[in-house]
Scaffold this active site. Structure first.
Site, PDB file in Angstrom:
ATOM      1  N   VAL A 176      -3.398   7.318   1.346  1.00 20.34           N
ATOM      2  CA  VAL A 176      -2.761   7.115   2.655  1.00 20.34           C
ATOM      3  C   VAL A 176      -3.667   7.597   3.790  1.00 20.34           C
ATOM      4  O   VAL A 176      -3.880   6.899   4.782  1.00 20.34           O
ATOM      5  CB  VAL A 176      -1.390   7.839   2.693  1.00 20.34           C
ATOM      6  CG1 VAL A 176      -0.831   7.901   4.104  1.00 20.34           C
ATOM      7  CG2 VAL A 176      -0.414   7.119   1.775  1.00 20.34           C
ATOM      8  N   ASP A 215     -10.477  16.934   4.661  1.00 22.87           N
ATOM      9  CA  ASP A 215      -9.919  17.152   3.333  1.00 22.87           C
ATOM     10  C   ASP A 215     -10.405  18.511   2.830  1.00 22.87           C
ATOM     11  O   ASP A 215     -11.451  19.005   3.273  1.00 22.87           O
ATOM     12  CB  ASP A 215     -10.345  16.043   2.363  1.00 22.87           C
ATOM     13  CG  ASP A 215      -9.340  15.861   1.228  1.00 22.87           C
ATOM     14  OD1 ASP A 215      -8.600  14.853   1.248  1.00 22.87           O
ATOM     15  OD2 ASP A 215      -9.276  16.735   0.340  1.00 22.87           O
ATOM     16  N   THR A 254       5.406  11.557   2.569  1.00 25.60           N
ATOM     17  CA  THR A 254       6.830  11.288   2.309  1.00 25.60           C
ATOM     18  C   THR A 254       7.530  12.618   2.082  1.00 25.60           C
ATOM     19  O   THR A 254       7.211  13.327   1.130  1.00 25.60           O
ATOM     20  CB  THR A 254       6.979  10.384   1.070  1.00 25.60           C
ATOM     21  OG1 THR A 254       6.227   9.185   1.310  1.00 25.60           O
ATOM     22  CG2 THR A 254       8.419  10.045   0.804  1.00 25.60           C
ATOM     23  N   PHE A 258       4.420   2.858   4.670  1.00 24.30           N
ATOM     24  CA  PHE A 258       4.986   1.904   3.718  1.00 24.30           C
ATOM     25  C   PHE A 258       3.924   1.086   2.986  1.00 24.30           C
ATOM     26  O   PHE A 258       4.242   0.128   2.295  1.00 24.30           O
ATOM     27  CB  PHE A 258       5.950   0.949   4.440  1.00 24.30           C
ATOM     28  CG  PHE A 258       7.085   1.672   5.111  1.00 24.30           C
ATOM     29  CD1 PHE A 258       8.192   2.079   4.382  1.00 24.30           C
ATOM     30  CD2 PHE A 258       7.028   1.967   6.468  1.00 24.30           C
ATOM     31  CE1 PHE A 258       9.230   2.770   4.992  1.00 24.30           C
ATOM     32  CE2 PHE A 258       8.069   2.650   7.090  1.00 24.30           C
ATOM     33  CZ  PHE A 258       9.170   3.054   6.347  1.00 24.30           C
ATOM     34  N   LEU A 259       2.633   1.448   3.162  1.00 24.28           N
ATOM     35  CA  LEU A 259       1.570   0.645   2.537  1.00 24.28           C
ATOM     36  C   LEU A 259       1.699   0.648   1.015  1.00 24.28           C
ATOM     37  O   LEU A 259       2.257   1.577   0.429  1.00 24.28           O
ATOM     38  CB  LEU A 259       0.189   1.160   2.956  1.00 24.28           C
ATOM     39  CG  LEU A 259      -0.221   2.593   2.574  1.00 24.28           C
ATOM     40  CD1 LEU A 259      -0.637   2.719   1.126  1.00 24.28           C
ATOM     41  CD2 LEU A 259      -1.358   3.022   3.477  1.00 24.28           C
ATOM     42  N   LEU A 308      10.810  -9.331  -7.579  1.00 21.10           N
ATOM     43  CA  LEU A 308      11.756  -9.859  -8.566  1.00 21.10           C
ATOM     44  C   LEU A 308      11.049 -10.169  -9.877  1.00 21.10           C
ATOM     45  O   LEU A 308      11.462 -11.065 -10.604  1.00 21.10           O
ATOM     46  CB  LEU A 308      12.430 -11.132  -8.029  1.00 21.10           C
ATOM     47  CG  LEU A 308      13.437 -10.937  -6.899  1.00 21.10           C
ATOM     48  CD1 LEU A 308      14.138 -12.252  -6.574  1.00 21.10           C
ATOM     49  CD2 LEU A 308      14.492  -9.888  -7.268  1.00 21.10           C
ATOM     50  N   GLY A 319       8.889  -6.353 -15.827  1.00 19.93           N
ATOM     51  CA  GLY A 319       7.646  -5.715 -16.257  1.00 19.93           C
ATOM     52  C   GLY A 319       7.934  -4.584 -17.218  1.00 19.93           C
ATOM     53  O   GLY A 319       9.038  -4.489 -17.780  1.00 19.93           O
ATOM     54  N   GLY A 328       6.464   2.488 -11.849  1.00 13.80           N
ATOM     55  CA  GLY A 328       5.812   3.803 -11.893  1.00 13.80           C
ATOM     56  C   GLY A 328       4.984   3.979 -10.642  1.00 13.80           C
ATOM     57  O   GLY A 328       5.349   3.488  -9.578  1.00 13.80           O
ATOM     58  N   CYS A 378       4.527   6.985  -6.164  1.00 13.88           N
ATOM     59  CA  CYS A 378       5.647   7.170  -5.223  1.00 13.88           C
ATOM     60  C   CYS A 378       7.042   6.986  -5.836  1.00 13.88           C
ATOM     61  O   CYS A 378       7.868   7.889  -5.737  1.00 13.88           O
ATOM     62  CB  CYS A 378       5.483   6.214  -4.043  1.00 13.88           C
ATOM     63  SG  CYS A 378       4.063   6.622  -3.010  1.00 13.88           S
TER      64      CYS A 378
END
Ligand code: NAD
Length: 422
Positions: free
Chosen positions: A12, A31, A122, A148-149, A246, A249, A253, A256
């Protein structure tokens, strides 16, 4: 154009920093990981993300994107500080806020007057207040701006968002953050902090619900002889439902959905609401891992070798965090199977999985295997000619948990083929 610091250069943070610089802002990314910063300074991208390298190189060349070790070295003359640090699953399923709190503590005394701290991690409802309490800076506003990426298309998603959400108790501060995105021409939803924080969890929980729903319908399709792909096409045309998310799978996972659904269950518990629906979504997902693992195990036979194509949680990323493939591998190892795996982004042994033989090609993974399982939807798997695999496998069986391969081509080549929901 604004002066921006980004704290945390992961999926992110690095995307946010490079994209904001491409919009013309001056961005300094920080970082704690020195080696990551060293690589970034020389234009080397530590993650797989389409389009990111070009943006980082352009940002460095234009002088609008710089990298430093330590948040304290990024924030001294900034107007906005984006917190993009991890919020992993903590004790009890609650989100662990310690990285956010530590970052806030580091920058507390260095923030310029009237700067704005933007929380992009988040975080549970109420975290904006938590950051305010750690900062103890009445002159600094804290704004929630959830991200929301999607990994794999992060740059595209950042630059073409469906919406931008900004939330704060100080409306003017929220609007100032919204203005940073103005050139993207996306709807900008300005709201209070609690609503912004809730939006992110609600969005992820809703998407996870869609996938669990599809996987449940897929199980029914298998029982009644329907094809889930047509069923989903049939419901997806309904605009109230929509076509996206839709696909059945192996289960959902990634970094997030698992932690965010558990965190929302905790948030609900504290709000005195028993969120049975979401608990069901999580349970269906665990069942899906179990169903796929036992399907593979049954075909492989006792102690049989499983060839696995795909380890990452989805295609186009190198991220293995909470990957469904690893969930299924855990179950296969527990039932005594040997695993040979190939993934285009995984070149070294899997940390924590000494039993898994990581191979350097799809064909190498198939050597001596009793079943081939497709666990990630990498496009190149679709184009492997089954005739090239034939002579390498011990038995000719395919379990395609992504419905990716050409079923008739594999059957014609002499393989048994099982997809999901068809
Ligand atoms: P990540 O683990 O890829 O990156 C986090 C980075 O923060 C790491 O490089 C780490 O070294 C650095 N860091 C930790 N503490 C620091 C500090 N005090 N100062 C400077 N750097 C520090 O995480 P991510 O996937 O980018 O996720 C970050 C947040 O964004 C999480 O809350 C996540 O839930 C949320 N989110 C992630 C995605 C996604 O697809 N990955 C999408 C939307 C939201």
């Amino acid at each position: 154009m604004a002066l921006i610091a980004v704290v945390g250069t992961g999926y992110v943070g690095l995307t946010t920093g490079a994209c904001l610089a491409s919009l013309g802002h001056d961005v300094c990314c920080a970082d704690v990981d020195e080696s990551k910063i060293q690589r970034l300074c020389s234009g080397e991208i530590p993650i797989v993300e389409e389009g990111l390298e070009r943006l980082v190189l352009e940002g460095i060349a234009s002088g609008r994107l710089t990298f430093v070790v330590g948040a304290e070295n990024a924030v001294r003359s900034t107007e906005f500080v984006f917190l993009c640090v991890p919020t992993p699953e903590g004790a009890d399923g609650q989100a662990d806020l310690s990285y956010v709190e530590a970052a806030a503590e580091e920058i507390r005394s260095l923030l310029p007057r009237d700067s704005i701290v933007v929380n992009k991690s988040t975080v549970p409802v109420g975290s904006t207040r938590v950051v305010e309490r750690v900062l103890r800076r009445p002159d600094v506003n804290v704004v929630s701006n959830p991200e929301f990426l999607r990994e794999g298309t992060a740059v595209h998603d950042f630059l073409h968002p469906d919406r931008v959400v900004v939330g704060a108790d100080n409306l003017e501060a929220a609007q100032r953050v919204g203005q940073l995105y103005e050139s993207l021409r996306a709807p900008i939803l300005v709201t209070d902090a609690a609503s912004a924080e809730t939006i992110k969890y609600a969005a992820n929980a809703f998407l996870a619900t869609k996938i669990s729903f599809v996987n449940a319908i897929a199980a029914i399709c298998e029982g009644v002889g329907a094809d889930v792909r047509d069923v989903m096409r049939g419901i997806g045309y309904d605009r109230r439902i929509g076509n996206e998310f839709l696909r059945p799978g192996p289960g959902w996972g990634g970094s997030c959905f698992p932690k965010d659904t558990l965190a929302l269950l905790k948030i609900a518990e504290r709000a005195d609401y028993k969120f049975d629906l979401l608990q069901g979504v999580v349970d269906v997902n665990l069942q899906q891992f179990d169903r796929m693992a036992s399907r593979i195990s049954a075909v492989a036979g006792e102690g049989g070798t499983v060839a696995i194509w795909g380890l990452t949680f989805k295609a186009l990323t190198d991220d293995l965090r909470d990957s469904p493939a690893l969930e299924i591998i855990d179950r296969l190892i527990a039932t005594g199977h040997k695993i040979r795996a190939y993934d285009p982004t995984v070149k070294e042994a899997l940390r924590g999985y000494p039993e898994v033989v990581v191979c350097d090609s799809e064909i190498a993974a198939c050597k001596g295997s009793n079943v081939l399982a497709v666990l990630t939807e990498w496009e190149n798997f679709r184009w492997i000619d089954p005739a090239d695999v034939l002579d390498h496998v011990a038995s000719r069986h395919v379990i395609d948990t992504r419905n990716l391969l050409d079923r008739s081509a594999w059957r014609t080549a002499g393989f048994t083929y099982q997809g999901v929901g068809r």
